[in-house]
Design a protein around this motif. Structure first.
Motif, mmCIF file in Angstrom:
data_model
loop_
_atom_site.group_PDB
_atom_site.id
_atom_site.type_symbol
_atom_site.label_atom_id
_atom_site.label_comp_id
_atom_site.label_asym_id
_atom_site.label_seq_id
_atom_site.Cartn_x
_atom_site.Cartn_y
_atom_site.Cartn_z
ATOM 1 N N LEU A 137 0.832 -1.199 0.000
ATOM 2 C CA LEU A 137 0.000 0.000 0.000
ATOM 3 C C LEU A 137 0.869 1.252 0.000
ATOM 4 O O LEU A 137 0.585 2.214 -0.739
ATOM 5 C CB LEU A 137 -0.915 0.001 1.227
ATOM 6 N N ALA A 138 1.928 1.239 0.807
ATOM 7 C CA ALA A 138 2.830 2.387 0.859
ATOM 8 C C ALA A 138 3.463 2.642 -0.505
ATOM 9 O O ALA A 138 3.574 3.784 -0.955
ATOM 10 C CB ALA A 138 3.915 2.154 1.911
ATOM 11 N N LEU A 139 3.858 1.573 -1.181
ATOM 12 C CA LEU A 139 4.484 1.709 -2.489
ATOM 13 C C LEU A 139 3.495 2.260 -3.508
ATOM 14 O O LEU A 139 3.841 3.136 -4.317
ATOM 15 C CB LEU A 139 5.010 0.343 -2.955
ATOM 16 N N GLU A 140 2.251 1.777 -3.471
ATOM 17 C CA GLU A 140 1.242 2.267 -4.402
ATOM 18 C C GLU A 140 0.965 3.747 -4.183
ATOM 19 O O GLU A 140 0.822 4.512 -5.142
ATOM 20 C CB GLU A 140 -0.054 1.465 -4.243
ATOM 21 N N LYS A 141 0.912 4.170 -2.915
ATOM 22 C CA LYS A 141 0.681 5.589 -2.636
ATOM 23 C C LYS A 141 1.857 6.440 -3.092
ATOM 24 O O LYS A 141 1.680 7.533 -3.651
ATOM 25 C CB LYS A 141 0.435 5.791 -1.140
ATOM 26 N N ALA A 142 3.062 5.953 -2.843
ATOM 27 C CA ALA A 142 4.250 6.702 -3.230
ATOM 28 C C ALA A 142 4.328 6.875 -4.743
ATOM 29 O O ALA A 142 4.799 7.896 -5.243
ATOM 30 C CB ALA A 142 5.503 5.996 -2.719
ATOM 31 N N LEU A 143 3.839 5.880 -5.484
ATOM 32 C CA LEU A 143 3.861 5.935 -6.945
ATOM 33 C C LEU A 143 2.623 6.607 -7.520
ATOM 34 O O LEU A 143 2.493 6.744 -8.734
ATOM 35 C CB LEU A 143 3.984 4.508 -7.511
ATOM 36 N N GLY A 144 1.713 7.036 -6.626
ATOM 37 C CA GLY A 144 0.517 7.723 -7.085
ATOM 38 C C GLY A 144 -0.546 6.816 -7.655
ATOM 39 O O GLY A 144 -1.456 7.265 -8.346
#
Length: 233
Positions: free
Chosen positions: A212-219
């Motif tokens: 989830l953190a990675l998806e948010k960081a990548l927008g």
């Protein structure tokens, strides 16, 4: 890479993520110095990607040094909230891209001086909108390309406006002979954080939710149009 190790102030001992933020803030302080040979004194700047962490830091640093900021943000849900937040940080003007679909964008500046310097981290149409604001002999510094689209500049901008284009890559600067300047700059920024003059938001996400953190960081996951830094804990 040159040795840039420094002992962080005690107030920053709350987590290693603070060091990462220091470097990211440092990233936007340096384009300003990199382009200090702009033809005239820089009393105003224009930037796209203004809701990013870097963009917010530019607004705060410019405010501290008496420099006006014109900021461009994307049209998306929550844009009005984002505009209010940037104004609270010290932004003079905040425009959504759709508001700049006009010939004479400089009429929107009112009493503000035309910017001599622009920061581009998006590319594509957002870079073209930024260029519209630059005054005669202005400089645009590109330090990112989030849209993955090319920067297109009309020939007339070079001939009649004498616009200059520059690039900035933090890694190259830190690997140069500027190690002492880099240490001085990082100490300066950490001092501002300690004094509460340079602020940013971050969202703590449990390590178990790494995806989830990675998806948010990548927008890839929607979030309001306000910048925060995803940090695993």
């Amino acid at each position: 890479m040159a040795d840039l190790h420094r002992q962080a102030p005690e107030c920053l001992a709350q987590g290693p993520q603070r060091c990462a933020h220091g470097i990211r803030r440092h990233r936007h302080r340096q384009p300003l110095d990199r382009a200090q040979d702009a033809p005239r004194i820089c009393d105003a700047i224009v930037q796209n990607g203004a809701t990013s962490i870097v963009g917010q830091c530019v607004i705060q640093l410019a405010k501290l040094h008496g420099i006006h900021t014109i900021n461009i943000i994307r049209d998306r849900p929550g844009s009005e909230e984002a505009k209010d937040k940037l104004k609270q940080l010290g932004a003079d003007e905040v425009f959504m891209e759709s508001q700049l679909d006009m010939k004479n964008v400089k009429s929107l500046l009112g009493a503000l001086p035309e910017p001599a310097l622009g920061f581009n981290c998006v590319g594509g149409n957002a870079a073209s909108l930024l260029l519209k604001f630059l005054r005669q002999g202005g400089t645009m510094v590109t330090y990112g390309g989030m849209s993955k689209r090319p920067v297109t500049v009309p020939t007339s901008y070079f001939i009649f406006k004498d616009i200059s284009l520059r690039g900035f890559w933090l890694q190259r600067w830190m690997n140069s002979d500027k190690a002492e300047d880099c240490r001085t700059m990082i100490d300066y920024l950490l001092g501002l954080v300690h004094e509460g003059k340079l602020k940013y938001e971050m969202e703590l996400i449990p390590f178990g939710e790494f995806s989830l953190a990675l998806e948010k960081a990548l927008g890839k996951t929607w979030k309001p149009a306000k910048a925060s830094y995803e940090v695993l804990r």
